[in-house]
Design a protein around this motif. Sequence first.
Motif, PDB file in Angstrom:
ATOM      1  N   TYR A  73       0.831  -1.200   0.000  1.00 49.16           N
ATOM      2  CA  TYR A  73       0.000   0.000   0.000  1.00 49.16           C
ATOM      3  C   TYR A  73       0.870   1.256   0.000  1.00 49.16           C
ATOM      4  O   TYR A  73       1.943   1.282   0.599  1.00 49.16           O
ATOM      5  N   ASN A  74       0.384   2.295  -0.669  1.00 49.62           N
ATOM      6  CA  ASN A  74       1.104   3.566  -0.693  1.00 49.62           C
ATOM      7  C   ASN A  74       0.731   4.394   0.533  1.00 49.62           C
ATOM      8  O   ASN A  74      -0.063   3.955   1.376  1.00 49.62           O
ATOM      9  N   ALA A  75       1.266   5.606   0.617  1.00 54.31           N
ATOM     10  CA  ALA A  75       1.055   6.467   1.788  1.00 54.31           C
ATOM     11  C   ALA A  75      -0.400   6.855   1.975  1.00 54.31           C
ATOM     12  O   ALA A  75      -0.839   7.127   3.095  1.00 54.31           O
ATOM     13  N   GLU A  76      -1.194   6.849   0.887  1.00 50.69           N
ATOM     14  CA  GLU A  76      -2.613   7.204   0.983  1.00 50.69           C
ATOM     15  C   GLU A  76      -3.489   6.004   1.342  1.00 50.69           C
ATOM     16  O   GLU A  76      -4.709   6.129   1.440  1.00 50.69           O
ATOM     17  N   GLY A  77      -2.890   4.827   1.492  1.00 53.58           N
ATOM     18  CA  GLY A  77      -3.648   3.634   1.847  1.00 53.58           C
ATOM     19  C   GLY A  77      -4.210   2.872   0.662  1.00 53.58           C
ATOM     20  O   GLY A  77      -4.950   1.910   0.832  1.00 53.58           O
ATOM     21  N   ALA A  78      -3.863   3.275  -0.560  1.00 53.74           N
ATOM     22  CA  ALA A  78      -4.312   2.567  -1.764  1.00 53.74           C
ATOM     23  C   ALA A  78      -3.241   1.559  -2.172  1.00 53.74           C
ATOM     24  O   ALA A  78      -2.070   1.684  -1.794  1.00 53.74           O
ATOM     25  N   ILE A  79      -3.650   0.562  -2.939  1.00 51.37           N
ATOM     26  CA  ILE A  79      -2.690  -0.432  -3.431  1.00 51.37           C
ATOM     27  C   ILE A  79      -1.693   0.273  -4.346  1.00 51.37           C
ATOM     28  O   ILE A  79      -2.077   0.977  -5.283  1.00 51.37           O
ATOM     29  N   ALA A  80      -0.418   0.112  -4.071  1.00 54.01           N
ATOM     30  CA  ALA A  80       0.635   0.748  -4.858  1.00 54.01           C
ATOM     31  C   ALA A  80       0.660   0.147  -6.258  1.00 54.01           C
ATOM     32  O   ALA A  80       0.384  -1.040  -6.443  1.00 54.01           O
ATOM     33  N   GLN A  81       0.987   0.964  -7.232  1.00 57.05           N
ATOM     34  CA  GLN A  81       1.106   0.544  -8.626  1.00 57.05           C
ATOM     35  C   GLN A  81       2.578   0.621  -9.018  1.00 57.05           C
ATOM     36  O   GLN A  81       3.295   1.555  -8.622  1.00 57.05           O
ATOM     37  N   VAL A  82       3.035  -0.360  -9.802  1.00 58.41           N
ATOM     38  CA  VAL A  82       4.401  -0.350 -10.320  1.00 58.41           C
ATOM     39  C   VAL A  82       4.362  -0.649 -11.809  1.00 58.41           C
ATOM     40  O   VAL A  82       3.460  -1.346 -12.296  1.00 58.41           O
TER      41      VAL A  82
END
Length: 173
Positions: A73-82
């Motif tokens: 998860y990213n800092a905003e709480g969403a699943i991180a994208q790569v």
Amino acid sequence: VISSGFRSPNIDDVARVREKNGNVTIPNIEVKPEYAYNAEVGLQKYFNNRKFRVGGTVFYTLLNKYIQRDFVYNAEGAIAQVEFDGEFGNAVSNQNKGTAYITGFTASFNGRLSQSLNTYGAVTYTKGATYDTQEPMSSIPPLFGQFDINYKKNAIEAGATLRFNSKKNIEDF
């Protein structure tokens, strides 16, 4: 039998990048070994001058700090994208979780039907789930087994094996 052991993260767990079904597995150098504590009890009974045997075993394994692939998860709480091979995917990595268990039983038989004919069979039922989330362990097959029959006389040897497993519901993966 009472035993313990551990599984260290392998090179794929800590260094390999791969994509599957829109999820990109990224390395996690922070993943630690998972530990297993096992107990099993088995009984065997022989018949007909030890020509036939039936047996059963029950087992339980407690996994501590089990390793599971999960979303990053990213800092905003969403699943991180790569980005991987020019496309974006959900970031996942192998991570240590809480505790889980694997339990089940095996029933087996082994018999000499004649001087030339032998048979063997075993059926194992397993169940595995996490204690922290109550989710099933994805790589635990529910029911599987094998039956063998073998013929051996002089220079001739032949046999047949039947291996099987039951269906696993998609929500259990």
